[in-house]
Design an enzyme around this catalytic site. Structure first.
Site, PDB file in Angstrom:
ATOM      1  N   ARG A  60      38.548  56.434  31.569  1.00 53.07           N
ATOM      2  CA  ARG A  60      38.996  57.543  32.402  1.00 53.07           C
ATOM      3  C   ARG A  60      38.423  58.860  31.884  1.00 53.07           C
ATOM      4  O   ARG A  60      38.082  58.992  30.717  1.00 53.07           O
ATOM      5  CB  ARG A  60      40.525  57.635  32.400  1.00 53.07           C
ATOM      6  N   LYS A 202      45.281  54.090  37.776  1.00 56.19           N
ATOM      7  CA  LYS A 202      46.119  55.119  37.162  1.00 56.19           C
ATOM      8  C   LYS A 202      46.443  56.250  38.137  1.00 56.19           C
ATOM      9  O   LYS A 202      47.453  56.933  37.984  1.00 56.19           O
ATOM     10  CB  LYS A 202      45.446  55.668  35.903  1.00 56.19           C
ATOM     11  N   HIS A 222      55.599  53.426  31.339  1.00 50.86           N
ATOM     12  CA  HIS A 222      54.314  52.855  30.929  1.00 50.86           C
ATOM     13  C   HIS A 222      54.622  51.855  29.814  1.00 50.86           C
ATOM     14  O   HIS A 222      54.664  52.212  28.636  1.00 50.86           O
ATOM     15  CB  HIS A 222      53.380  53.969  30.450  1.00 50.86           C
ATOM     16  N   SER A 240      47.725  52.250  22.791  1.00 51.95           N
ATOM     17  CA  SER A 240      46.669  51.279  22.511  1.00 51.95           C
ATOM     18  C   SER A 240      46.634  50.928  21.028  1.00 51.95           C
ATOM     19  O   SER A 240      46.681  51.808  20.165  1.00 51.95           O
ATOM     20  CB  SER A 240      45.318  51.864  22.940  1.00 51.95           C
ATOM     21  N   LYS A 244      51.399  46.052  22.181  1.00 51.59           N
ATOM     22  CA  LYS A 244      52.252  45.949  23.378  1.00 51.59           C
ATOM     23  C   LYS A 244      51.987  44.648  24.146  1.00 51.59           C
ATOM     24  O   LYS A 244      52.922  43.924  24.486  1.00 51.59           O
ATOM     25  CB  LYS A 244      52.012  47.167  24.269  1.00 51.59           C
ATOM     26  N   THR A 245      50.724  44.375  24.442  1.00 52.23           N
ATOM     27  CA  THR A 245      50.388  43.172  25.209  1.00 52.23           C
ATOM     28  C   THR A 245      50.661  41.913  24.390  1.00 52.23           C
ATOM     29  O   THR A 245      51.225  40.938  24.885  1.00 52.23           O
ATOM     30  CB  THR A 245      48.915  43.212  25.651  1.00 52.23           C
ATOM     31  N   ASP A 259      52.083  46.506  31.935  1.00 52.48           N
ATOM     32  CA  ASP A 259      51.625  47.899  31.830  1.00 52.48           C
ATOM     33  C   ASP A 259      52.502  48.945  32.519  1.00 52.48           C
ATOM     34  O   ASP A 259      52.696  50.016  31.973  1.00 52.48           O
ATOM     35  CB  ASP A 259      50.201  48.006  32.385  1.00 52.48           C
ATOM     36  N   ARG A 324      36.860  45.599  29.241  1.00 50.52           N
ATOM     37  CA  ARG A 324      38.103  45.279  29.959  1.00 50.52           C
ATOM     38  C   ARG A 324      37.937  44.031  30.828  1.00 50.52           C
ATOM     39  O   ARG A 324      36.839  43.646  31.194  1.00 50.52           O
ATOM     40  CB  ARG A 324      38.487  46.439  30.883  1.00 50.52           C
TER      41      ARG A 324
END
Length: 546
Positions: A60, A202, A222, A240, A244-245, A259, A324
């Site tokens: 981004r 986003k 988030h 990041s 989390k994942t 997410d 990604r």
């Protein structure tokens, strides 16, 4: 007249200002992949997965994100470095230029929706210049059945033209030729000059982060979320690199989403999206089996390196560290039916503290939860970015500051209210260093972090004794099954206690400095949730190192 390559769900694109387009309506992933390959815009991996390169932008561009300042947003949005305004007049002029650019071209339309719970469903029509941009949207937004497409009416429009570079950016209030703009009154997300697909995702979720709270009294988050066999929902916030994942992917629990979620007045937690958009740098099947196995036909890889035999080199960062994959959520086996669940019981704030200061697990009071939610702390590790030779504190309000149009305290106050109403427990989990900072101590083992979370989910850490961290005021358990007890108080793991105290004071001061920009809007209840040491480095009474 606009030419239709496949029957539209309703009408044509004339109402959007697009003329004489060849329109591809609601193609399947396989069809979009085939067109992408035929146009030479992508490659196919050895197992048949589409791989594309997003060009100049591999992430981004937050400095080129704008919100139209009008009667709807003027008094709601927290304007500043994150939420930059653009005038209604400049948006209208820019939109017309993008529409004129797309007119006469082949474009791709996807009709889908966001917000998995039927009471909050929001239809989104996405018009993209590139077929693989449409593939991404098909993966990431929720998908409708063919019968549902017949009477489709969008609430929001995504218009994405990566090939359009604005030649007069300053004249139209832009910084440079690319842009990502939200218009809440017209309900348009306009993306130009960048092919990075995350700008579309986003954009829509930033829109939800305002509209759901203001209009529906839903807390947008988030975060990732999962649910256990007893129906207890757990929520994982984290920036990041904090896990989390990884930590929300639990074989004994069903994944709601990884997410973006909403938390309703009735204590329902629902997924915003219909897919996952995961980083794949350094990916291995052993460490991330769910993500690794999800990379198959129907998924789309971005900016990865393919070997001559079509195999992906997940360790090659020659294009970007931000490699990604997007894939439909049903590429994950253990998912929650409907992508929503009730009964939130535990919230985890994940941080990777490279200073080795924060305890591996601590229980937060409502005030501390609001403070740490607003702070959104983690640390950048030495060597991960040019010029970083030592750990650097990193803060992102609400663990997602770039996507939050409202003042962070608005989200934090609502979180506190929901905590009180539902009786949810909030935990701070440090997945970073123990025994010293990065370069001295060692990273906390994943098996220990998993053990802590498992004990929390089983309710076992409600039964043990706690002690208070002398500087941060955090309640630290004295015992956790499966974790060495000496680890639970981080001071015990440092050889030099005075060095630990000094490093703790340094980090606490960073928290205070970061929080200054929110303090004016924050209640005393939230401010008192911060470190006990004050901004002048004064230690709490009785604290000493040895």
């Amino acid at each position: 007249m606009t030419k239709i390559a496949a029957p539209p769900s309703t009408g044509t694109l004339l109402k959007y200002g697009l003329r004489d387009c060849l329109v591809q309506w609601n193609l399947s992933g396989g069809e979009l992949q085939k067109i992408t390959l035929e146009k030479g815009m992508g490659s196919e991996t050895a197992n048949g997965t589409l791989a594309v390169n997003t060009g100049k932008f591999t992430g981004r561009s937050p400095q080129d994100r704008f919100i139209v300042k009008d009667d709807y947003t003027r008094e709601k949005v927290w304007w500043g470095k994150i939420n930059k305004p653009i005038s209604e007049e400049n948006f209208e002029a820019l939109y017309k230029r993008v529409a004129a650019y797309l007119s006469g071209k082949e474009v791709y339309v996807h009709d889908g929706y966001v917000c998995a719970h039927p009471d909050y469903q929001m239809n989104v029509r996405s018009i993209t210049e590139y077929p693989w941009s449409n593939f991404f949207v098909k993966n990431m937004f929720l998908r409708l059945e063919e019968e549902e497409l017949k009477d489709f009416q969008e609430e929001w429009l995504v218009l994405c033209a990566p090939g359009y570079i604005e030649q007069e950016p300053e004249k139209l209030g832009l910084r440079q030729g690319n842009f990502s703009i939200l218009n809440f009154s017209e309900k348009i997300a306009l993306v130009g000059g960048s092919a990075y697909t995350g700008e579309m995702k986003k954009g829509i979720f930033s829109a939800l982060n305002l509209s759901l709270l203001v209009e529906r009294n839903v807390l947008p988050m988030h975060c990732s979320a999962n649910v256990g066999e007893d129906g207890d929902t757990a929520i994982f916030f984290g920036l990041s690199g904090t896990g989390k994942t990884t930590l929300s992917a639990d074989p004994e629990r069903r994944l709601i989403g990884d997410d973006e979620h909403g938390w309703t007045e009735n204590d329902v937690v629902f997924n915003f999206e219909g897919g996952c958009y995961a980083k794949v740098i350094g990916l291995t099947e052993e460490q991330e089996p769910d993500i690794y196995r999800a990379i198959k036909p129907g998924a789309m890889l971005e900016n990865v390196f393919l070997k001559d035999d079509g195999q992906v080199d997940f360790f090659d960062s020659g294009i970007t560290q931000n490699t990604r994959v997007s894939y439909p959520i049903d590429h994950i086996e253990n998912i929650q039916e409907g992508s929503y669940a009730q009964n939130p019981k535990n919230i985890f704030f994940l941080t990777c503290d490279a200073f080795g200061v924060l305890p591996p697990v601590s229980k937060l009071t409502p005030g501390q939860a609001a403070y740490h939610f607003i702070s959104g702390y983690t640390a950048k590790v030495a060597g991960t970015e040019a010029g970083i030779n030592e750990p650097v504190p990193s803060f992102s309000a609400c663990f997602g500051e770039p996507f939050m149009p409202l003042h962070p305290t608005v989200y934090a106050e609502m979180l506190s209210q929901k905590m009180e109403k539902s009786g949810v427990n909030v935990w701070l989990i440090n997945t970073g260093w123990s025994g010293g900072p990065y370069g001295v101590g060692s990273r906390i083992k994943l098996k220990y972090t998993r053990a802590m979370i498992s004990e929390i989910l089983k309710g076992e850490l409600q039964k043990v004794d706690y002690e208070m961290h002398p500087i941060f005021g955090l309640d630290m358990p004295k015992y956790c099954h499966g974790v060495p007890s000496e680890m639970l108080n981080p001071m015990n793991t440092w050889l030099q206690k005075t060095a630990y105290v000094q490093k703790s004071i340094q980090l606490a001061h960073s928290f205070h400095l970061n929080f200054e920009k929110y303090a004016q809007e924050a209640s005393d209840f939230i401010i008192e949730g911060g470190p006990l040491i004050d901004e002048h480095h004064k230690m709490p009474v009785g604290l000493s190192g040895n």
